[in-house]
Design a protein around this motif. Sequence first.
Motif, PDB file in Angstrom:
ATOM      1  N   ALA A  91       0.838  -1.204   0.000  1.00 26.56           N
ATOM      2  CA  ALA A  91       0.000   0.000   0.000  1.00 26.56           C
ATOM      3  C   ALA A  91       0.870   1.250   0.000  1.00 26.56           C
ATOM      4  N   ASN A  92       0.365   2.302  -0.599  1.00 24.56           N
ATOM      5  CA  ASN A  92       1.064   3.573  -0.608  1.00 24.56           C
ATOM      6  C   ASN A  92       0.517   4.422   0.537  1.00 24.56           C
ATOM      7  N   LEU A  93       1.304   4.515   1.604  1.00 21.66           N
ATOM      8  CA  LEU A  93       0.932   5.307   2.774  1.00 21.66           C
ATOM      9  C   LEU A  93       1.850   6.518   2.919  1.00 21.66           C
ATOM     10  N   ALA A  94       2.475   6.915   1.822  1.00 24.04           N
ATOM     11  CA  ALA A  94       3.400   8.050   1.858  1.00 24.04           C
ATOM     12  C   ALA A  94       2.668   9.291   2.343  1.00 24.04           C
ATOM     13  N   GLY A  95       3.225   9.918   3.375  1.00 23.51           N
ATOM     14  CA  GLY A  95       2.636  11.140   3.901  1.00 23.51           C
ATOM     15  C   GLY A  95       1.335  10.944   4.666  1.00 23.51           C
ATOM     16  N   ALA A  96       0.945   9.706   4.895  1.00 23.44           N
ATOM     17  CA  ALA A  96      -0.303   9.441   5.622  1.00 23.44           C
ATOM     18  C   ALA A  96      -0.117   9.732   7.108  1.00 23.44           C
ATOM     19  N   ASN A  97      -1.194  10.125   7.759  1.00 24.52           N
ATOM     20  CA  ASN A  97      -1.189  10.366   9.193  1.00 24.52           C
ATOM     21  C   ASN A  97      -1.739   9.124   9.885  1.00 24.52           C
ATOM     22  N   LEU A  98      -0.846   8.366  10.508  1.00 21.15           N
ATOM     23  CA  LEU A  98      -1.212   7.146  11.235  1.00 21.15           C
ATOM     24  C   LEU A  98      -1.026   7.344  12.740  1.00 21.15           C
ATOM     25  N   THR A  99      -1.065   8.592  13.191  1.00 25.57           N
ATOM     26  CA  THR A  99      -0.904   8.899  14.602  1.00 25.57           C
ATOM     27  C   THR A  99      -1.969   8.154  15.411  1.00 25.57           C
ATOM     28  N   ASP A 100      -1.512   7.436  16.437  1.00 29.05           N
ATOM     29  CA  ASP A 100      -2.397   6.681  17.344  1.00 29.05           C
ATOM     30  C   ASP A 100      -3.226   5.605  16.643  1.00 29.05           C
ATOM     31  N   ALA A 101      -2.843   5.209  15.434  1.00 34.52           N
ATOM     32  CA  ALA A 101      -3.566   4.138  14.730  1.00 34.52           C
ATOM     33  C   ALA A 101      -3.231   2.789  15.350  1.00 34.52           C
ATOM     34  N   ASN A 102      -4.189   1.894  15.335  1.00 28.45           N
ATOM     35  CA  ASN A 102      -3.995   0.529  15.816  1.00 28.45           C
ATOM     36  C   ASN A 102      -3.647  -0.331  14.605  1.00 28.45           C
ATOM     37  N   LEU A 103      -2.398  -0.807  14.575  1.00 27.94           N
ATOM     38  CA  LEU A 103      -1.906  -1.632  13.476  1.00 27.94           C
ATOM     39  C   LEU A 103      -1.569  -3.040  13.954  1.00 27.94           C
ATOM     40  N   ILE A 104      -2.153  -3.450  15.073  1.00 31.84           N
ATOM     41  CA  ILE A 104      -1.836  -4.761  15.638  1.00 31.84           C
ATOM     42  C   ILE A 104      -2.266  -5.863  14.662  1.00 31.84           C
ATOM     43  N   GLY A 105      -1.293  -6.653  14.243  1.00 32.36           N
ATOM     44  CA  GLY A 105      -1.562  -7.750  13.318  1.00 32.36           C
ATOM     45  C   GLY A 105      -1.705  -7.321  11.868  1.00 32.36           C
ATOM     46  N   ALA A 106      -1.522  -6.037  11.577  1.00 38.44           N
ATOM     47  CA  ALA A 106      -1.620  -5.568  10.184  1.00 38.44           C
ATOM     48  C   ALA A 106      -0.393  -6.024   9.407  1.00 38.44           C
ATOM     49  N   ASP A 107      -0.569  -6.324   8.152  1.00 37.96           N
ATOM     50  CA  ASP A 107       0.527  -6.726   7.282  1.00 37.96           C
ATOM     51  C   ASP A 107       0.946  -5.522   6.455  1.00 37.96           C
ATOM     52  N   LEU A 108       2.111  -4.979   6.771  1.00 31.98           N
ATOM     53  CA  LEU A 108       2.635  -3.802   6.087  1.00 31.98           C
ATOM     54  C   LEU A 108       3.808  -4.159   5.178  1.00 31.98           C
ATOM     55  N   THR A 109       3.890  -5.407   4.775  1.00 33.14           N
ATOM     56  CA  THR A 109       4.988  -5.849   3.922  1.00 33.14           C
ATOM     57  C   THR A 109       5.019  -5.025   2.643  1.00 33.14           C
ATOM     58  N   GLY A 110       6.139  -4.388   2.402  1.00 34.62           N
ATOM     59  CA  GLY A 110       6.330  -3.621   1.177  1.00 34.62           C
ATOM     60  C   GLY A 110       5.565  -2.318   1.115  1.00 34.62           C
ATOM     61  N   ALA A 111       4.911  -1.920   2.205  1.00 31.87           N
ATOM     62  CA  ALA A 111       4.142  -0.669   2.200  1.00 31.87           C
ATOM     63  C   ALA A 111       5.097   0.527   2.145  1.00 31.87           C
ATOM     64  N   ASN A 112       4.693   1.565   1.450  1.00 30.86           N
ATOM     65  CA  ASN A 112       5.463   2.802   1.378  1.00 30.86           C
ATOM     66  C   ASN A 112       5.028   3.685   2.542  1.00 30.86           C
ATOM     67  N   LEU A 113       5.909   3.826   3.527  1.00 29.93           N
ATOM     68  CA  LEU A 113       5.618   4.633   4.713  1.00 29.93           C
ATOM     69  C   LEU A 113       6.453   5.913   4.731  1.00 29.93           C
ATOM     70  N   GLU A 114       6.957   6.315   3.569  1.00 29.96           N
ATOM     71  CA  GLU A 114       7.796   7.509   3.484  1.00 29.96           C
ATOM     72  C   GLU A 114       7.020   8.727   3.982  1.00 29.96           C
TER      73      GLU A 114
END
Length: 129
Positions: A91-114
């Motif tokens: 997924a393209n999450l570049a510039g996304a605001n994930l402040t206080d997000a619950n990512l427990i068990g999420a699969d972020l393999t290869g995600a763009n978190l720039e």
Amino acid sequence: MKSVTLGAVSFGLIFGFATAVIAANPQQVNQLRQTNQCPGCDLRSIPLLQASLANADLQGADLRGANLREANLSGANLSGAFLGGASLRQANLAGANLTDANLIGADLTGANLENAQLKGATWIDGSIK
């Protein structure tokens, strides 16, 4: 005979691939936009819907277990969102605001978190590679 068979196989592969690419459900995208709730939704990237989640305001959204594989969520506001168990592979999450997000068990393999904001985000046993 071989050219007819090869043509039929090529036709089947092309249309089979096209079917696989058209995966996201437009009704589920609308549901997410209207209610900020779409647990278990299939929101995989497809060309016609890619831009629809970029820069979206999904603050506090319930997307647990959702399939967001290859989705374009660049610049989206996902602060406080519940993404537990969601697939965010590639997924393209570049510039996304994930402040206080619950990512427990999420699969972020290869995600763009720039340039993504991850302050206070939680993930345990999540996969970030």
